[in-house]
Write a protein that holds these residues in place. Structure first.
Motif, PDB file in Angstrom:
ATOM      1  N   ARG A 146      46.882  25.699   3.187  1.00  0.00           N
ATOM      2  CA  ARG A 146      47.781  27.088   3.705  1.00  0.00           C
ATOM      3  C   ARG A 146      48.815  26.840   4.601  1.00  0.00           C
ATOM      4  O   ARG A 146      48.839  26.191   5.515  1.00  0.00           O
TER       5      ARG A 146
ATOM      6  N   PRO B  55      45.191  37.506  -2.349  1.00  0.00           N
ATOM      7  CA  PRO B  55      45.611  36.187  -2.122  1.00  0.00           C
ATOM      8  C   PRO B  55      44.996  34.977  -2.404  1.00  0.00           C
ATOM      9  O   PRO B  55      43.695  34.996  -1.997  1.00  0.00           O
TER      10      PRO B  55
ATOM     11  N   VAL C 135      51.195  28.191   7.465  1.00  0.00           N
ATOM     12  CA  VAL C 135      51.074  29.057   8.359  1.00  0.00           C
ATOM     13  C   VAL C 135      52.695  29.817   8.901  1.00  0.00           C
ATOM     14  O   VAL C 135      52.664  30.719   9.455  1.00  0.00           O
ATOM     15  N   SER C 136      53.506  28.808   8.723  1.00  0.00           N
ATOM     16  CA  SER C 136      54.742  29.207   9.391  1.00  0.00           C
ATOM     17  C   SER C 136      56.034  28.157   8.849  1.00  0.00           C
ATOM     18  O   SER C 136      55.704  27.138   8.244  1.00  0.00           O
TER      19      SER C 136
ATOM     20  N   ASP D  38      55.273  39.139   7.188  1.00  0.00           N
ATOM     21  CA  ASP D  38      54.792  38.978   6.080  1.00  0.00           C
ATOM     22  C   ASP D  38      55.240  38.062   5.265  1.00  0.00           C
ATOM     23  O   ASP D  38      54.474  36.893   4.569  1.00  0.00           O
TER      24      ASP D  38
ATOM     25  N   PRO E  77      54.747  37.222  14.011  1.00  0.00           N
ATOM     26  CA  PRO E  77      54.697  36.828  12.508  1.00  0.00           C
ATOM     27  C   PRO E  77      55.260  37.877  11.357  1.00  0.00           C
ATOM     28  O   PRO E  77      55.283  39.098  12.126  1.00  0.00           O
TER      29      PRO E  77
ATOM     30  N   ALA F  61      54.304  33.442   8.957  1.00  0.00           N
ATOM     31  CA  ALA F  61      54.568  34.087   7.799  1.00  0.00           C
ATOM     32  C   ALA F  61      53.176  34.004   6.776  1.00  0.00           C
ATOM     33  O   ALA F  61      52.591  33.143   6.664  1.00  0.00           O
ATOM     34  N   GLU F  62      52.922  35.229   6.089  1.00  0.00           N
ATOM     35  CA  GLU F  62      51.668  35.056   5.464  1.00  0.00           C
ATOM     36  C   GLU F  62      52.183  34.360   4.021  1.00  0.00           C
ATOM     37  O   GLU F  62      51.240  33.828   3.217  1.00  0.00           O
ATOM     38  N   LEU F  63      53.272  34.660   3.486  1.00  0.00           N
ATOM     39  CA  LEU F  63      53.839  34.240   2.189  1.00  0.00           C
ATOM     40  C   LEU F  63      55.123  33.472   2.368  1.00  0.00           C
ATOM     41  O   LEU F  63      56.346  34.022   3.280  1.00  0.00           O
TER      42      LEU F  63
ATOM     43  N   ASN G 165      49.902  29.817  -0.734  1.00  0.00           N
ATOM     44  CA  ASN G 165      50.706  31.060  -0.117  1.00  0.00           C
ATOM     45  C   ASN G 165      52.267  30.370  -0.103  1.00  0.00           C
ATOM     46  O   ASN G 165      53.068  30.977   0.610  1.00  0.00           O
TER      47      ASN G 165
END
Lengths: 586, 586, 259
Positions: free
Chosen positions: A288, A582, A290-291, A9, A7, A306-308, A542
């Protein structure tokens, strides 16, 4: 089958104008950022070297720097009753491919939209009432004001080293600049470019008619300039190869000249080229991301958590990826509900070509954005009462580089080939210039983007389908604006004029402009916008979507300056608000 | 959307070897015949003109005359459990495209299959018992005998002007010919080809070892020849450009040189090129074809009604069109039921390259079918007891043109590049020749065609999926044959040898042969064959499927001669029986 | 030979137009010298690269000179113009995978399934050269073209055997394409820009466009030593032809012949 990666950010999907700025800024805060780009690496030293870079056939006709349509294109129709067919070759607009995106081959014109542009609907209703707007028109306010964006315009202009002359400094009108522009906090970082002969003639005529001509703001840098990242952008040499081309001098503001050299040195940043994102993966509640899933140059499929997730590719890809991934509700024109794909708009350009018997313009010299403009007929800078349209556009004349395969106008009535044509082409190649009008385009219920039911890309995924035509508003506006331009042209006393307002059905065949807008529009209401005023998805917090896709309708300007400002607007919100907590920002 | 055309009597889907003969004969009988060909028109002049005809890169490497895979290809896997992937470029086999089909770029080797070949299963069981056949082997009898086909072989050989030496005239063995062949009613229409140095050495060595060498039957003309249609072929000049090339001399028998000149003059015949058939249309109860649907070069879709539909394209297209149209039950390898796609087979080629220190061969001279052969190890011409396999093939040494991009043999152990490689290439280019072991290939339950679930053609239709690998039978046979070939090479005095029996998994990468067979096989039992002995669909009696697609398994010969015989066999049934009383013939 | 003279005449006429245009501005000796130099350069480099960048040309010149080296047997691939041949191929249909199936998905597949890259050959070269140069830079501190020959050899062997891993393309895949195209460029008809001076054909004794061999095919074990003929020799009327367009081969003396 997909290999799951470690992962990170932040992921930017697309490494062009918006993606490089966001990556640079976020990586500098310590976040791990991965930039995923479907095309290849490109830089000034190796890829844009002389003399190969001055090749009209390769770049203008064969579109070397643009999207590879054998992999992915769009389908197009004028209205929902037709069958959309694939755009098999580039024409009307020219999306880029590869690092830097379309900001490698852009013309460089860097405008700020007018304060009015951001409040098109409310201001129109207030000044003219509801009947000025057609029933089908879905144009709307942006949910953000010019004043809010001003610092971001400023920052972008200083980053790209834009050359121009302020017309309104903190409310004070400055002679020689554009008196209609929104108030700016600072002068442009660089003085305007030199004045071409055509521009001088246009300026003189416009002035004599009471207009206020001013130099077009452009990212073709008028002098060597060092930006806040410490990148030096070189001085333009007026070679005439800007639009469709990359700049061998490193003199045009672009990711390559303004951001990438420093970004590529940042250990928090990783660039992955020849990697095509096929999907944004959501969690089970679809709240959300996730990737992202992408396919690399060896055909391997990867999942990058990734988070964002920042959608920073071109308008058309941003919209398509949202539709393919189920981020946001797809727009349904029948019920006028849903949002993704809504309010696709374009530009309504037109021109007046002036021919002379006794003047020589050396039209092959020049630069993208080398021109003198007037803004009297843009936005709501003039009274539209009784005109049956809203909006307008700037009118300009300049010298952007006339290359003979594409630019050798002949007076109307000249045959298309043969001896008479040849005589006219020879005579007028250097004895003409055009006045161009960058007309706005409103949004309408029937103009939208969705997924095509038939045609697929090389990955087997549905192509984006564009349904678009201009409406009466645009035709009337173009007629009116083009007449104004023709009046100025007459004052310059050409021997002949071709007056070409935009008429008839929109066609994807002739080049018009790469100013596609909408599809992922911003706004204050989740029922009529895809992202909030911070360009954050209303549905998947996100995910941020950045680009001209956010424009709820298109103004009478080139979009890049406003795209730059929106980038910094989103960036500020991410840095100062989202990263701290977030979640939904609006 | 589809324009319905005026009905005609006969449509041939594909205008190659089989389609032109059938069209010519049926049009002569007064029927209106339309030939639909996906490719373009091609003729000896100007398409095969000198000097461009002798361009190895263009024809042998870039496959100018072959199928355009960007439009349509097939997918391939070795076994049922694997994922089939598209054949992205040509390799193992080279289907044609355009008028004349693969019969434009063939070599010209024109055999009759052995009497044994038509009764492979029953004769094997009779001589060796069931233990000789693998359990999953689905090889079967053809439902037609050599004797029934003999007149049709004869007719095809006289049409195509085959050059050779009879080995069995009405049961009488003829010296200098192939003593193993089935009895023929008369000698070849033309004498055999000249004897190259390679032919001479090989023939001598084979004879010394007790074999029975003879010149290969060839469609490269040894003298000018006027065929029964009154068309004259030129004489071969041994230039060495046959396979993968068109013949500039008109000296290789092909639709262009034998049939088309008269066919195109027949007012009952209409050729439509660049017309791709996407479906055979059936009536409501799927018992009768009503015509075909095709797309032309302007993208228009047409429906061509016809009383008789002849599938006369390549093996793959014949089978695919049946699957796409729902003619016959698709084969299911799990249950071993259904017929369309069943019994796909190929060829099991091995080779020995013989290097000499003291001889030169001028192998750049030659002709496609200029070879010396032995047939002692073919079919059941030798006792297979204890060998663990059935079948065999011819073993021969050819002088078919040594073009240096593809032909530059070096002894095994030589590096692939660098100075040592260059030395070996230079030394042996003119001092080496190959001996081919042209092995048969049996059919197996797991080797089959069906429609691919993922990949599509340019029309959006599923690609054909090929599942294929060789089995123990083929490896043992190839090993046995190639050892025999090595013995001959040794007897010929080779200083070094590369011995390459077929080993390992079948790969579509290296060229092997365009001898794909099966998929729409003929037979006496509708449960195990797609067409009856007259090549008529069991399910839709007004559809005939002609080509190597009808072979229930492949013999140890090049297929063209037998394809020609089957064409005349089907023709006779259509003319003498079907047209008089349309309906099932078996 | 009259064609060659004609060519020289027209080239001279073309050259004359250059200083005339330049003279419109100034007629200094410097400008005249410049125009002269331009003409010289144009004559020396009649085959400009269409696809490859200068870095890529440097890479390929070095690489192909190992694959087919210049030695006592004659010119190698570099001298035979193979880099230019590859440039032309990549610029044209081959480079863009024309007439080949390009739709995805592209799982790597088995060796038996062949070419499965999502990249066109042009993109394979672009990525392969860039990645190899990056490897060389990291390992030796120089790009491939600037390495010593022994190091270049080491790198090529590493690509051939797959010991050097490239990021964007599998190294043997890139190497095999390079090797196949090098062999093509060395032996293809010179019309494609490689096989200069018919170096490849002379190496093996291939006569090029074939003559009528009917009366020669049965002269066993007699070398056929002809001056090779290319397609361009015939279209440019530099080689005599028979009524069907086959060249009439000019036979070489024994000491002129190649292999």
């Amino acid at each position: 089958m997909a290999t799951k990666l470690k992962p990170v950010d932040v992921v930017t999907i697309g490494v062009g104008l918006t993606g490089t700025i966001l990556a640079q800024e976020l990586a500098s805060t310590g976040l791990k950022v991965v930039g995923i780009e479907r095309g290849r690496w490109r830089d000034t030293e190796h890829d844009f070297a002389m003399p190969g870079v001055h090749d009209e056939l390769k770049y203008v006709r064969n579109k070397e720097l643009m999207q590879d349509l054998s992999r992915e294109t769009i389908t197009f129709r004028n209205n929902a009753s037709e069958t959309a067919l694939p755009m098999r070759q580039l024409g009307s607009f020219l999306p880029g491919e590869g690092v830097g995106g379309a900001a490698v081959h852009w013309g460089g014109l860097t405008w700020r939209f007018l304060p009015w542009d951001f409040e098109t609907r409310s201001q129109t209703l207030a000044r003219y009432g509801a009947k000025q707007v057609s029933e089908e028109c879905t144009m709307q306010d942006w949910g953000v004001s010019y004043a809010e964006l001003e610092p971001h315009f400023n920052r972008f202009e200083y980053l790209y080293g834009v050359s121009g002359k302020a017309g309104n400094l903190n409310g004070k009108i400055i002679p020689g600049g554009n008196p209609f522009e929104g108030a700016r906090s600072q002068e442009y970082p660089n003085p305007p470019l030199k004045t071409a002969y055509s521009s001088a003639l246009f300026a003189k005529a416009a002035q004599s008619m009471g207009y206020k001509p001013f130099p077009v703001p452009t990212a073709a840098n008028s002098r060597a300039y060092k930006n806040e990242y410490g990148q030096t952008i070189a001085a333009c040499v007026y070679c005439g190869y800007c639009q469709f081309f990359a700049c061998e001098m490193g003199a045009k503001g672009s990711p390559q000249t303004a951001v990438l050299p420093v970004l590529m040195k940042n250990p928090n940043y990783e660039l992955r080229t020849l990697c095509n994102v096929t999907k944004i993966n959501l969690d089970s509640e679809k709240k959300r991301a996730v990737s992202v899933t992408y396919v690399d140059s060896r055909g391997r499929e990867f999942e990058q958590p990734a988070e964002l997730i920042l959608l920073t590719s071109y308008v058309l890809n941003n919209t398509r990826l949202m539709l393919l991934s189920g981020v946001g509700k797809p727009y349904d024109p029948a019920t006028n509900t849903g949002v993704v794909g809504r309010n696709y708009a374009y530009q309504t350009p037109s021109s007046v070509t002036c021919f002379f018997e006794d003047k020589n313009f050396n039209a092959f010299m020049g630069a993208g954005g080398l021109g003198i403009a007037i803004d009297e007929f843009n936005g709501d800078n003039f009274d539209h009462s009784g005109l049956e349209f809203i909006g307008g556009g700037f009118i300009q004349a300049g010298s952007n580089g006339a290359r003979p395969i594409e630019v050798r106008p002949v007076p109307q009535g000249t045959p298309r080939w043969g001896s008479e044509w040849k005589k006219a082409a020879a005579k007028y190649f250097n004895r003409n210039f055009s006045i161009t009008i960058q007309g706005a385009c409103q949004s309408y219920r029937g103009n939208y983007l969705d997924l095509d039911p038939t045609y697929r890309d090389a990955y087997g995924l549905p192509l984006l389908r564009m349904t678009f035509d201009r409406r009466d508003n645009e035709t009337k506006m173009s007629d009116w604006l083009t007449n104004k331009a023709a009046e100025i042209a007459k004052a310059i006393r050409p021997s002949k004029m071709n007056v070409n307002p935009r008429r008839g059905k929109y066609t994807i065949v002739p080049y018009q402009s790469t100013h596609n807008t909408g599809g992922t529009v911003m706004g204050a209401d989740p029922n009529s916008s895809v992202v909030n005023k911070y360009l954050q998805s209303w549905d998947v917090h996100n995910v941020f979507v950045i680009g001209a896709g956010n424009f709820p309708q298109n103004g009478g300007y080139n979009p890049t300056g406003t795209v730059g400002a929106l980038t910094f607007q989103a960036l500020e919100a991410i840095k100062t608000k989202y990263l701290k907590r977030p979640g939904a920002l609006a | 959307m589809t324009t319905k055309l005026k009905p005609v009597d006969v449509v041939t889907v594909g205008v190659g070897l089989t389609g032109t003969i059938l069209a010519k004969e049926l049009a002569d009988s007064g029927l209106k015949v339309v030939g639909l060909e996906r490719g373009g028109w091609r003729d000896t002049h100007p398409d095969f003109d000198m000097p461009h005809a002798h361009d190895e890169l263009r024809y042998a490497r870039r496959h100018e005359l072959m199928q355009d895979l960007s439009r349509e290809t097939l997918t391939f896997r070795n076994a049922i459990g694997d994922t089939a992937l598209p054949m992205r470029q040509m390799g193992s086999f080279l289907p044609g495209e355009g008028v004349g089909g693969a019969a434009v770029h063939w070599n010209g080797v024109t055999w009759r299959f052995l009497p044994w070949d038509f009764e492979t299963r029953s004769r094997t069981l009779a001589r060796y018992g069931a233990g000789q056949l693998a359990e999953d082997c689905t090889s079967q009898d053809w439902g037609v005998t050599y004797d029934e086909l003999e007149p049709h072989f004869d007719r095809f050989e006289y049409l195509y002007g085959i050059c050779g030496k009879a080995g069995n005239l009405k049961g009488q063995i003829q010296p200098g010919g192939n003593p193993f062949e089935g009895p023929r009613s008369r000698d070849y229409p033309n004498p055999p080809m000249k004897t190259s140095h390679v032919s001479a050495i090989y023939g001598k060595a084979a004879r010394e070892l007790g074999y029975h060498p003879f010149p290969a039957p060839s469609a490269n003309m040894t003298r000018p020849y006027t065929n029964p249609y009154g068309v004259t072929l030129g004489a071969c000049v041994y230039c060495g450009y046959c396979e993968r090339f068109g013949c500039e001399m008109g000296a290789k028998a092909s639709p262009q040189t034998t049939v088309l000149p008269v066919l195109m003059k027949n007012p009952n015949y209409e050729l439509r090129t660049l017309a791709n058939v996407i479906k055979v249309n059936l009536d409501f109860d799927r018992k009768r074809a009503t015509g075909v649907t095709y797309v032309d070069s302007r993208g228009r879709e047409f429906e061509q009604p016809a009383d008789l539909v002849l599938l006369t394209s390549y093996v793959f297209n014949n089978v695919r069109l049946m699957l796409l149209s729902g003619i016959g039950k698709p084969y299911d390898p799990a249950a071993n039921t259904g017929v369309v796609g069943r019994n796909y087979a190929y060829q099991t080629n091995g080779n020995v390259t013989a290097f000499f220190e003291d001889k030169v061969f001028n192998q750049f001279m030659g002709a496609g079918a200029l070879s010396m052969m032995i047939d002692d190890i073919d079919g059941d011409n030798f006792d297979h007891t204890g060998l663990g396999f059935i079948g065999g093939g011819w073993i021969g040494a050819a002088s078919s043109g040594a073009r240096p991009i593809d032909f530059h043999p070096v002894p095994s152990g030589t590096p692939r590049w660098g100075s040592e490689w260059k030395k070996a290439v230079s030394r042996y280019y003119n001092r080496a020749f190959g001996i081919t072991t042209h092995g048969a290939c049996q059919s197996y339950r797991g080797n089959c065609f069906d429609l691919d679930p993922t990949y599509r053609d340019a029309y959006g239709l599923p690609l054909l999926r090929m599942t294929f690998d060789f089995r123990q039978n083929e490896y043992r046979m190839s090993d046995y044959m190639t050892k025999k070939a090595a013995e001959i090479a040794k007897a010929a005095g080779a200083s070094r040898m590369n011995v390459n029996p077929r080993t390992g998994k079948y790969s579509i990468v290296p060229y092997q042969s365009t001898h794909n067979t099966g998929g729409a096989v003929m037979g006496a039992d509708p449960k195990t064959s797609a067409v009856n002995k007259y090549l008529q669909s069991w399910d839709v009696p007004n559809v005939f499927v002609i080509g190597a697609s009808a072979f229930p398994q492949n013999g140890g010969y090049n297929p063209t001669g037998t394809v020609g015989a089957l064409t005349f066999h089907a023709l006779e049934a259509i003319k003498t029986r079907y047209l008089k009383q349309p309906g099932p013939l078996a | 030979m009259s064609n060659r003279r004609q060519f020289l005449k027209s080239a001279a006429a073309l050259g004359a137009a250059i200083p005339a245009g330049a003279a419109a501005q100034t007629k200094s000796d410097h400008d005249k010298q410049h125009a002269h130099n331009m003409r010289q350069a144009a004559a020396a480099q009649p085959r400009p690269y269409m696809f490859l960048s200068q870095d890529e040309v440097a890479f390929l010149d070095a690489a192909v000179s190992h694959l087919i080296p210049k030695d006592e047997l004659g010119p190698g691939a570099k001298e035979a113009g193979v880099t230019y041949f590859i440039d032309q191929q990549l610029f044209g249909g081959y480079g863009s995978m024309a007439r080949k199936y390009t739709q995805g998905p592209w799982p790597e597949g088995t060796p038996q399934q062949g070419y499965q890259s999502p990249l066109t050959p042009a993109a394979v070269y672009r990525a392969g050269i860039r990645d190899t140069n990056a490897y060389c830079q990291k390992t030796y501190g120089k790009t491939f073209g600037a390495l010593a020959r022994a190091q270049q050899d080491e790198v090529l062997k590493g690509l051939d055997g797959g010991k050097i891993e490239l990021e964007q393309v599998r190294s043997p895949f890139f190497f095999n394409m390079l090797l196949a195209n090098t062999i093509e460029g060395f032996f293809a008809d010179p019309v494609y820009g490689g096989n200069r001076d018919k170096a490849g054909w002379k190496l093996v004794g291939f006569p090029g466009v074939a003559a009528v061999y009917t009366s020669f095919i049965e002269k066993h074990n007699v070398p056929y030593k002809a001056q090779p003929v290319s397609i361009a020799d015939i279209t440019g009327r530099l080689a005599k032809v028979d009524e069907y367009g086959h060249p009439i081969h000019v036979m070489l003396d024994d000491d002129q012949a190649g292999a």
